[in-house]
Write a protein that holds these residues in place. Structure first.
Motif, PDB file in Angstrom:
ATOM      1  N   TYR A 179      84.921  98.889 121.920  1.00 23.42           N
ATOM      2  CA  TYR A 179      86.393  99.813 121.311  1.00 23.42           C
ATOM      3  C   TYR A 179      86.147 100.578 119.837  1.00 23.42           C
ATOM      4  CZ  TYR A 179      88.501  96.731 124.879  1.00 23.42           C
ATOM      5  OH  TYR A 179      89.268  96.514 126.135  1.00 23.42           O
ATOM      6  N   ARG A 180      86.508 101.645 119.109  1.00 17.41           N
ATOM      7  CA  ARG A 180      86.512 101.827 118.686  1.00 17.41           C
ATOM      8  C   ARG A 180      87.833 102.511 117.608  1.00 17.41           C
ATOM      9  NH1 ARG A 180      82.383 106.494 117.974  1.00 17.41           N
ATOM     10  NH2 ARG A 180      80.930 104.259 118.723  1.00 17.41           N
ATOM     11  N   TRP A 181      88.369 102.546 116.296  1.00 20.04           N
ATOM     12  CA  TRP A 181      89.019 102.497 115.797  1.00 20.04           C
ATOM     13  C   TRP A 181      89.851 104.149 116.071  1.00 20.04           C
ATOM     14  CZ3 TRP A 181      93.138  99.418 114.618  1.00 20.04           C
ATOM     15  CH2 TRP A 181      94.110 100.446 113.812  1.00 20.04           C
ATOM     16  N   ARG A 182      90.771 104.787 116.654  1.00 17.32           N
ATOM     17  CA  ARG A 182      90.705 105.741 116.845  1.00 17.32           C
ATOM     18  C   ARG A 182      92.676 106.153 116.947  1.00 17.32           C
ATOM     19  NH1 ARG A 182      87.310 107.729 121.371  1.00 17.32           N
ATOM     20  NH2 ARG A 182      85.119 108.109 119.947  1.00 17.32           N
ATOM     21  N   ALA A 183      93.738 106.820 116.317  1.00 20.65           N
ATOM     22  CA  ALA A 183      94.585 106.761 116.266  1.00 20.65           C
ATOM     23  C   ALA A 183      95.867 105.466 115.847  1.00 20.65           C
ATOM     24  CB  ALA A 183      94.777 107.608 118.038  1.00 20.65           C
ATOM     25  N   SER A 184      95.052 105.063 115.278  1.00 23.49           N
ATOM     26  CA  SER A 184      95.930 103.954 114.817  1.00 23.49           C
ATOM     27  C   SER A 184      95.633 102.761 115.788  1.00 23.49           C
ATOM     28  CB  SER A 184      97.141 103.969 114.521  1.00 23.49           C
ATOM     29  OG  SER A 184      97.041 105.086 112.644  1.00 23.49           O
ATOM     30  N   ARG A 185      94.461 102.687 116.794  1.00 24.02           N
ATOM     31  CA  ARG A 185      94.332 101.923 117.463  1.00 24.02           C
ATOM     32  C   ARG A 185      93.467 101.787 118.410  1.00 24.02           C
ATOM     33  NH1 ARG A 185      94.377 103.218 122.885  1.00 24.02           N
ATOM     34  NH2 ARG A 185      94.323 105.260 123.364  1.00 24.02           N
ATOM     35  N   PHE A 186      92.887 100.407 118.821  1.00 23.49           N
ATOM     36  CA  PHE A 186      91.459 100.833 119.233  1.00 23.49           C
ATOM     37  C   PHE A 186      91.784 100.866 120.184  1.00 23.49           C
ATOM     38  CE2 PHE A 186      90.569  96.584 115.990  1.00 23.49           C
ATOM     39  CZ  PHE A 186      89.846  97.380 115.501  1.00 23.49           C
ATOM     40  N   ALA A 187      90.598 102.105 120.869  1.00 24.37           N
ATOM     41  CA  ALA A 187      90.510 102.809 121.329  1.00 24.37           C
ATOM     42  C   ALA A 187      88.629 102.161 122.705  1.00 24.37           C
ATOM     43  CB  ALA A 187      90.341 104.542 121.618  1.00 24.37           C
ATOM     44  N   ARG A 188      88.500 102.004 123.870  1.00 23.86           N
ATOM     45  CA  ARG A 188      87.707 101.903 124.895  1.00 23.86           C
ATOM     46  C   ARG A 188      87.250 102.881 124.627  1.00 23.86           C
ATOM     47  NH1 ARG A 188      88.091  98.158 130.333  1.00 23.86           N
ATOM     48  NH2 ARG A 188      86.630  98.908 131.203  1.00 23.86           N
ATOM     49  N   ILE A 189      85.464 103.083 124.161  1.00 22.76           N
ATOM     50  CA  ILE A 189      85.078 103.945 124.373  1.00 22.76           C
ATOM     51  C   ILE A 189      83.731 103.187 125.464  1.00 22.76           C
ATOM     52  CG2 ILE A 189      85.374 104.531 122.368  1.00 22.76           C
ATOM     53  CD1 ILE A 189      82.890 103.703 121.117  1.00 22.76           C
ATOM     54  N   ASP A 190      83.449 102.606 125.623  1.00 19.29           N
ATOM     55  CA  ASP A 190      82.172 102.750 126.602  1.00 19.29           C
ATOM     56  C   ASP A 190      81.709 100.581 127.381  1.00 19.29           C
ATOM     57  OD1 ASP A 190      79.599 102.462 127.711  1.00 19.29           O
ATOM     58  OD2 ASP A 190      78.503 101.503 126.530  1.00 19.29           O
ATOM     59  N   SER A 191      82.037 100.292 128.034  1.00 23.66           N
ATOM     60  CA  SER A 191      81.417  99.466 128.977  1.00 23.66           C
ATOM     61  C   SER A 191      80.471  98.897 129.995  1.00 23.66           C
ATOM     62  CB  SER A 191      82.683  98.763 129.680  1.00 23.66           C
ATOM     63  OG  SER A 191      82.770 100.043 130.776  1.00 23.66           O
ATOM     64  N   HIS A 192      79.916  98.084 129.987  1.00 24.98           N
ATOM     65  CA  HIS A 192      79.209  97.769 130.954  1.00 24.98           C
ATOM     66  C   HIS A 192      78.623  96.453 131.194  1.00 24.98           C
ATOM     67  CE1 HIS A 192      76.734  96.315 127.236  1.00 24.98           C
ATOM     68  NE2 HIS A 192      75.700  95.446 128.251  1.00 24.98           N
ATOM     69  N   GLY A 239      84.438  92.455 108.014  1.00 26.53           N
ATOM     70  CA  GLY A 239      83.827  93.837 108.233  1.00 26.53           C
ATOM     71  C   GLY A 239      85.134  94.738 108.388  1.00 26.53           C
ATOM     72  N   ASP A 240      84.484  96.259 108.260  1.00 28.63           N
ATOM     73  CA  ASP A 240      85.106  98.149 108.252  1.00 28.63           C
ATOM     74  C   ASP A 240      85.467  97.922 109.401  1.00 28.63           C
ATOM     75  OD1 ASP A 240      86.520  99.654 107.745  1.00 28.63           O
ATOM     76  OD2 ASP A 240      85.001 100.831 106.690  1.00 28.63           O
ATOM     77  N   LEU A 241      86.441  97.336 110.169  1.00 30.20           N
ATOM     78  CA  LEU A 241      86.242  98.319 111.568  1.00 30.20           C
ATOM     79  C   LEU A 241      87.595  99.404 111.628  1.00 30.20           C
ATOM     80  CD1 LEU A 241      86.614  94.700 113.631  1.00 30.20           C
ATOM     81  CD2 LEU A 241      85.282  96.660 113.372  1.00 30.20           C
ATOM     82  N   THR A 242      88.414  99.073 110.958  1.00 33.49           N
ATOM     83  CA  THR A 242      90.091 100.064 110.890  1.00 33.49           C
ATOM     84  C   THR A 242      89.900 101.081 109.685  1.00 33.49           C
ATOM     85  OG1 THR A 242      91.017  98.774 109.664  1.00 33.49           O
ATOM     86  CG2 THR A 242      90.428  98.815 111.907  1.00 33.49           C
ATOM     87  N   GLY A 243      88.436 101.076 109.053  1.00 34.08           N
ATOM     88  CA  GLY A 243      88.272 101.768 107.394  1.00 34.08           C
ATOM     89  C   GLY A 243      89.530 101.765 106.515  1.00 34.08           C
ATOM     90  N   GLY A 244      90.552 100.686 106.912  1.00 36.12           N
ATOM     91  CA  GLY A 244      91.292 100.221 105.537  1.00 36.12           C
ATOM     92  C   GLY A 244      90.706  99.952 104.308  1.00 36.12           C
ATOM     93  N   PRO A 245      91.743  99.363 103.849  1.00 33.32           N
ATOM     94  CA  PRO A 245      91.223  98.843 101.769  1.00 33.32           C
ATOM     95  C   PRO A 245      90.044  97.549 101.632  1.00 33.32           C
ATOM     96  CG  PRO A 245      93.006  98.620 101.955  1.00 33.32           C
ATOM     97  CD  PRO A 245      93.003  99.907 102.808  1.00 33.32           C
ATOM     98  N   VAL A 246      91.348  97.105 102.468  1.00 31.04           N
ATOM     99  CA  VAL A 246      90.062  95.707 102.293  1.00 31.04           C
ATOM    100  C   VAL A 246      89.731  95.260 103.876  1.00 31.04           C
ATOM    101  CG1 VAL A 246      91.202  92.729 102.318  1.00 31.04           C
ATOM    102  CG2 VAL A 246      92.290  95.003 101.209  1.00 31.04           C
ATOM    103  N   ASP A 247      88.542  94.637 104.154  1.00 28.08           N
ATOM    104  CA  ASP A 247      87.494  94.513 105.463  1.00 28.08           C
ATOM    105  C   ASP A 247      89.126  93.745 105.750  1.00 28.08           C
ATOM    106  OD1 ASP A 247      85.198  95.059 104.490  1.00 28.08           O
ATOM    107  OD2 ASP A 247      84.812  93.515 103.988  1.00 28.08           O
ATOM    108  N   ASP A 248      88.711  94.263 106.976  1.00 27.77           N
ATOM    109  CA  ASP A 248      89.553  93.449 108.514  1.00 27.77           C
ATOM    110  C   ASP A 248      88.915  92.391 108.758  1.00 27.77           C
ATOM    111  OD1 ASP A 248      90.838  96.078 109.376  1.00 27.77           O
ATOM    112  OD2 ASP A 248      88.547  96.767 109.673  1.00 27.77           O
ATOM    113  N   VAL A 249      89.502  91.324 109.791  1.00 35.47           N
ATOM    114  CA  VAL A 249      89.218  89.711 110.288  1.00 35.47           C
ATOM    115  C   VAL A 249      89.618  89.529 111.483  1.00 35.47           C
ATOM    116  CG1 VAL A 249      89.592  87.456 109.828  1.00 35.47           C
ATOM    117  CG2 VAL A 249      90.300  89.736 108.474  1.00 35.47           C
TER     118      VAL A 249
END
Length: 216
Positions: free
Chosen positions: A186-199, A107-117
């Motif tokens: 987690y969401r991809w921000r500034a070239s890394r995965f940043a934690r945005i929510d948890s429960h 899937g597209d998690l990091t906005g790269g040209p190829v799907d992330d694995v």
């Protein structure tokens, strides 16, 4: 003469209309026969029609952009990854035949040209997650951009977000019934995965109500 001419014209028009009607009927019969001959049961062979087909347009799925998906050998990807712990690599062995305990999604998690694995490594038998990893294409090679090895752990793709589920067991909990479960997004921000929510869900409490972690 005018009366004969008008009468003759009426007869000609009537004959023409009759010929047209017969021709239309024959065409309809031929079309019906052709439709039946192709499948034996007509439109039922194709299943129910889509709304767009009923409206007179043909629905077709939009193709994925070329080059965005590339299948990988997940087992070799994990085994050759220096970021993966030796303990997880020891678990990564065939359960039976050539079947390895890995779960792979793209899937597209990091906005790269190829799907992330996304690769989840689990144990044989009870399928408990021992490690989860995300690989991003960088210059034609896959680079590890996320890992979690606090077992039990499992990751999934949720749109463009990564959700990581961690389960907590008390000493007397069976594998099928953890005491608590934490889901972190987690969401991809500034070239890394940043934690945005948890429960967190505490199954030991009546009803198993979900409550946000402190500070969220």
């Amino acid at each position: 003469m005018r009366g004969l001419t008008e009468a003759g014209s009426e007869r000609i028009r009537g004959s023409t209309q009759a010929v047209i009607a017969v021709g239309a009927a024959l065409a309809a019969v031929a079309l019906f026969a052709a439709a039946c001959g192709t499948g034996g049961t007509g439109a039922r062979d194709e299943g129910p029609a889509h709304a767009s087909a009923v409206a007179g347009t043909l629905a077709s799925p939009s193709p994925s952009p070329a080059g965005t998906h590339r299948r990988v050998d997940a087992v070799q990807l994990v085994k050759k990854d220096p970021a993966v712990s030796p303990a997880v690599k020891r678990e990564l062995k065939a359960c039976s035949g050539d079947e390895y305990p890995v779960d792979v999604s793209y899937g597209d998690l990091t906005g790269g040209p190829v799907d992330d694995v996304v690769v989840n490594v689990v144990t044989c038998g009870d399928w408990v997650g021992v490690g989860t990893y995300v690989y991003r294409d960088v210059g034609g090679s896959y680079k590890n951009v996320f890992k979690a090895e606090e077992s039990p752990v499992y990751s999934e793709i949720d749109g463009t977000d990564l959700t990581v589920t961690k389960q907590v067991y008390d000493s007397d909990d069976p594998v099928s019934n953890p005491s608590r479960e934490t889901v972190i997004t987690y969401r991809w921000r500034a070239s890394r995965f940043a934690r945005i929510d948890s429960h967190e869900t505490d199954y030991s409490k009546a009803g198993g109500d979900a409550a946000p972690e402190p500070g969220n």
